[in-house]
Design an enzyme around this catalytic site. Structure first.
Site, mmCIF file in Angstrom:
data_model
loop_
_atom_site.group_PDB
_atom_site.id
_atom_site.type_symbol
_atom_site.label_atom_id
_atom_site.label_comp_id
_atom_site.label_asym_id
_atom_site.label_seq_id
_atom_site.Cartn_x
_atom_site.Cartn_y
_atom_site.Cartn_z
ATOM 1 N N LYS A 178 0.654 -1.148 -0.175
ATOM 2 C CA LYS A 178 0.062 -0.023 0.129
ATOM 3 C C LYS A 178 0.789 1.238 0.054
ATOM 4 C CE LYS A 178 -4.009 -2.067 2.382
ATOM 5 N NZ LYS A 178 -5.160 -1.935 3.463
ATOM 6 N N TYR A 237 -12.548 -2.147 -3.603
ATOM 7 C CA TYR A 237 -13.076 -2.343 -1.905
ATOM 8 C C TYR A 237 -14.338 -2.009 -1.803
ATOM 9 C CZ TYR A 237 -8.411 -2.076 0.116
ATOM 10 O OH TYR A 237 -7.113 -2.569 0.564
ATOM 11 N N ASN A 296 -2.010 0.287 6.863
ATOM 12 C CA ASN A 296 -1.374 -0.938 7.410
ATOM 13 C C ASN A 296 -0.623 -1.940 6.252
ATOM 14 O OD1 ASN A 296 -3.491 -1.711 5.827
ATOM 15 N ND2 ASN A 296 -4.310 -3.206 7.177
ATOM 16 N N HIS A 340 -2.230 -5.490 1.711
ATOM 17 C CA HIS A 340 -3.755 -6.094 1.565
ATOM 18 C C HIS A 340 -3.259 -7.381 1.239
ATOM 19 C CE1 HIS A 340 -7.646 -7.091 0.427
ATOM 20 N NE2 HIS A 340 -7.194 -7.332 -0.718
ATOM 21 N N GLU A 369 -9.728 -11.193 -7.406
ATOM 22 C CA GLU A 369 -8.678 -9.823 -7.059
ATOM 23 C C GLU A 369 -7.751 -9.813 -7.869
ATOM 24 O OE1 GLU A 369 -9.867 -9.109 -2.381
ATOM 25 O OE2 GLU A 369 -7.644 -9.757 -2.936
HETATM 26 P P1 CMP Z 1 -7.247 -4.588 4.095
HETATM 27 O O1 CMP Z 1 -6.841 -5.810 4.321
HETATM 28 O O2 CMP Z 1 -6.650 -3.703 2.803
HETATM 29 O O3 CMP Z 1 -8.977 -4.580 3.776
HETATM 30 C C1 CMP Z 1 -9.749 -3.258 3.888
HETATM 31 C C2 CMP Z 1 -8.865 -2.063 4.688
HETATM 32 O O4 CMP Z 1 -9.487 -1.619 5.460
HETATM 33 C C3 CMP Z 1 -7.900 -2.783 5.787
HETATM 34 O O5 CMP Z 1 -6.997 -3.604 5.290
HETATM 35 C C4 CMP Z 1 -7.794 -1.630 6.421
HETATM 36 O O6 CMP Z 1 -6.478 -0.941 5.863
HETATM 37 C C5 CMP Z 1 -9.000 -0.667 6.220
HETATM 38 N N1 CMP Z 1 -9.709 -1.026 7.601
HETATM 39 C C6 CMP Z 1 -10.227 -2.005 8.136
HETATM 40 N N2 CMP Z 1 -10.684 -1.506 9.461
HETATM 41 C C7 CMP Z 1 -10.731 -0.228 9.347
HETATM 42 C C8 CMP Z 1 -11.100 0.599 10.398
HETATM 43 N N3 CMP Z 1 -11.746 0.235 11.498
HETATM 44 N N4 CMP Z 1 -10.771 1.640 10.206
HETATM 45 C C9 CMP Z 1 -9.895 2.365 9.125
HETATM 46 N N5 CMP Z 1 -9.661 1.343 8.303
HETATM 47 C C10 CMP Z 1 -9.970 0.099 8.435
#
Ligand code: CMP
Length: 139
Positions: free
Chosen positions: A10, A50, A113, A116, A127
């Site tokens: 990311k 998403y 984070n 993904h 995906e």
């Molecule tokens: P990802 O695995 O990419 O899938 C969806 C993404 O949404 C997740 O990682 C996070 O980056 C984001 N995400 C999930 N939960 C939250 C949350 N409570 N607040 C903000 N971002 C979130």
């Protein structure tokens, strides 16, 4: 079984020049990078990718964060690649991630984070085809 999963490095991670370090964690865990490209997502693409989170309060912010910088999209292949990649990534929230996982090592927050990964074999197939033609995947 031998599986493939879709991984995204990311913007928070590409911005900090962590692509190689994250790839080293994947490869160290026995995952093989069989396709990879660095791309700038459009708002439309990120929103579509998403779409499952459309009703969530963090959807707009998530989409914005995914288009802030280029991402690296990749196909990882290996035995039980979907589950193995999720193990190697660690918990969604880096505060909950286990030692040695990508998110524990590198992630900044639940949104920033760093990576993904597909959450099921079926989603992995969808995906992967979102980003790659079969001819671009070279095991
Ligand atoms: P990802 O695995 O990419 O899938 C969806 C993404 O949404 C997740 O990682 C996070 O980056 C984001 N995400 C999930 N939960 C939250 C949350 N409570 N607040 C903000 N971002 C979130």
């Amino acid at each position: 079984a031998l599986e493939r999963t879709l991984s995204i490095i990311k913007p928070d991670a590409t911005k900090r020049n962590l692509t190689g370090k994250i790839n080293a964690v994947f490869e160290g865990a026995g995952l093989r990078i069989v396709a990879q490209k660095r791309i700038q997502l459009t708002e439309k693409q990120a929103g579509a990718f998403y779409a499952v989170h459309k009703e969530r309060p963090f959807y707009g912010s998530l989409v914005s964060s995914m288009i802030a910088e280029p991402v690296v999209v990749q196909v990882l292949q290996g035995e039980n690649a979907v589950a193995k990649n999720r193990e190697v990534m660690g918990a969604t929230n880096p505060a909950d991630a286990a030692e040695g996982t990508v998110r524990k090592l590198f992630a900044e927050s639940i949104e920033a984070n760093s990576v993904h990964g597909s959450d099921s074999l079926e989603n992995a197939k969808n995906e992967i085809s979102f980003f790659f033609a079969e001819t671009e995947i070279l095991p």
